[in-house]
Design a protein around this motif. Structure first.
Motif, PDB file in Angstrom:
ATOM      1  N   THR A 155      32.902 -23.864  26.870  1.00  0.00           N
ATOM      2  CA  THR A 155      31.690 -23.163  26.332  1.00  0.00           C
ATOM      3  C   THR A 155      31.397 -22.930  28.233  1.00  0.00           C
ATOM      4  O   THR A 155      30.131 -21.880  27.911  1.00  0.00           O
ATOM      5  CB  THR A 155      30.557 -23.523  26.345  1.00  0.00           C
ATOM      6  OG1 THR A 155      29.845 -24.938  26.768  1.00  0.00           O
ATOM      7  CG2 THR A 155      30.848 -24.243  24.157  1.00  0.00           C
ATOM      8  N   LYS A 156      32.053 -23.529  28.551  1.00  0.00           N
ATOM      9  CA  LYS A 156      31.333 -23.167  30.370  1.00  0.00           C
ATOM     10  C   LYS A 156      32.907 -22.643  31.251  1.00  0.00           C
ATOM     11  O   LYS A 156      33.213 -23.737  32.219  1.00  0.00           O
ATOM     12  CB  LYS A 156      30.312 -24.270  30.920  1.00  0.00           C
ATOM     13  CG  LYS A 156      29.013 -24.246  30.588  1.00  0.00           C
ATOM     14  CD  LYS A 156      28.629 -25.325  30.728  1.00  0.00           C
ATOM     15  CE  LYS A 156      27.046 -25.586  29.654  1.00  0.00           C
ATOM     16  NZ  LYS A 156      25.883 -26.490  30.930  1.00  0.00           N
ATOM     17  N   ASN A 202      29.394 -27.261  19.111  1.00  0.00           N
ATOM     18  CA  ASN A 202      28.885 -25.971  18.509  1.00  0.00           C
ATOM     19  C   ASN A 202      30.360 -24.683  18.619  1.00  0.00           C
ATOM     20  O   ASN A 202      30.191 -24.017  19.469  1.00  0.00           O
ATOM     21  CB  ASN A 202      27.944 -25.335  19.353  1.00  0.00           C
ATOM     22  CG  ASN A 202      26.615 -24.303  18.547  1.00  0.00           C
ATOM     23  OD1 ASN A 202      27.294 -23.511  18.696  1.00  0.00           O
ATOM     24  ND2 ASN A 202      25.855 -24.109  19.421  1.00  0.00           N
ATOM     25  N   ASN A 211      28.931 -21.494  20.215  1.00  0.00           N
ATOM     26  CA  ASN A 211      29.227 -21.379  21.715  1.00  0.00           C
ATOM     27  C   ASN A 211      30.528 -20.490  22.185  1.00  0.00           C
ATOM     28  O   ASN A 211      30.464 -19.625  23.118  1.00  0.00           O
ATOM     29  CB  ASN A 211      27.847 -21.839  21.808  1.00  0.00           C
ATOM     30  CG  ASN A 211      26.454 -22.376  22.344  1.00  0.00           C
ATOM     31  OD1 ASN A 211      26.087 -21.080  21.152  1.00  0.00           O
ATOM     32  ND2 ASN A 211      25.839 -23.704  22.055  1.00  0.00           N
ATOM     33  N   GLU A 240      31.074 -17.324  24.219  1.00  0.00           N
ATOM     34  CA  GLU A 240      31.794 -18.136  25.989  1.00  0.00           C
ATOM     35  C   GLU A 240      32.749 -16.536  26.075  1.00  0.00           C
ATOM     36  O   GLU A 240      33.982 -15.811  27.281  1.00  0.00           O
ATOM     37  CB  GLU A 240      31.862 -19.321  26.388  1.00  0.00           C
ATOM     38  CG  GLU A 240      32.897 -19.259  27.482  1.00  0.00           C
ATOM     39  CD  GLU A 240      32.025 -19.246  29.267  1.00  0.00           C
ATOM     40  OE1 GLU A 240      32.863 -19.501  29.912  1.00  0.00           O
ATOM     41  OE2 GLU A 240      31.156 -18.417  28.987  1.00  0.00           O
TER      42      GLU A 240
END
Length: 233
Positions: free
Chosen positions: A82-83, A105, A108, A112
């Motif tokens: 997610t990052k 999740n 999310n 992304e």
């Protein structure tokens, strides 16, 4: 030879490979949650980048189904899915196969994916509709229905191009009947019962094959999973 209940992975692989072949030469592709990068060899015409959190080692916590061996030594980017540390609007395609059930999740993650995709970029996803505990402790959901994709993708800003099912109710049940001997051997510890389960499975598999041949949309009850292609708007 009875094939019912044995074609989950092979059907999914064919779909993913066919989807990759449709991508124009020279496009960039991010394989998110790539694991052992099993589809990298089908991306030779593309600029391939792999990402994974690289914490699973094949053994996990020993619960459920484990692979025993697992190598992520060749992953390009190690990060939270997610990052992902790449610029916004920097890739043409995001590939994410059999990963969503391992993300706390997944919405999310889709957000992304939208961030890193260029305008009109393509998202290719496969995930189970139903699954047994595997890769534990990194298993947070048993699966996803088509309604998850139809509701979530539209809200985030994707247009679904293709949403197809893999298998049907009878094929899924056959898959699990084939698994009964190994499960009984591990969890029931009775050789006679395990052997009996193997012998008695044959008539059920034959019946399920006939039922599957007559099938009309039982996938809406249960199937192996869904395959999705979507375009970023």
């Amino acid at each position: 030879m009875l094939k019912i209940g044995t074609q989950n992975e092979s059907t999914r692989d064919r779909w993913v490979i066919d989807s990759l072949k449709k991508i124009s030469k020279g496009k960039s592709i991010l394989d998110a949650g790539a694991g052992e990068s099993k589809y990298k060899k089908y991306c030779k015409h593309l600029k391939y980048i792999s990402q994974d959190f690289a914490k699973y080692d094949g053994k996990g916590d020993g619960k459920g189904l484990q692979t025993k061996k697992w190598s992520v030594n060749k992953i390009d980017i190690i990060s939270d899915i997610t990052k992902i540390p790449i610029p916004s609007k920097s890739v043409d395609v995001v590939l994410c196969t059999e990963v969503f059930e391992h993300i706390i999740n997944p919405i999310n993650a889709i957000i992304e994916f939208k961030r890193v995709l260029k305008k009109n970029g393509e998202l290719i996803i496969t995930a189970p509709f139903c699954s047994l505990t595997h890769f534990a402790p990194y298993h947070y959901s048993t699966g996803f229905n088509r309604y998850f994709y139809e509701r979530v993708l539209d809200k985030i800003g994707f247009e679904i191009i293709e949403l197809s099912h893999n298998g049907n109710y009878f094929e899924y049940i056959a898959q699990e009947i084939r698994r009964v001997p190994s499960v009984s051997s591990r969890y029931a510890s009775d050789r006679i019962l395990t052997y009996s389960a193997k012998v008695l499975s044959l008539p059920y598999l034959i019946l399920l094959q006939f039922l599957s041949n007559k099938d009309t949309n039982s996938y809406e009850l249960l199937c192996f999973g869904y395959h999705l292609r979507a375009k970023k708007l």
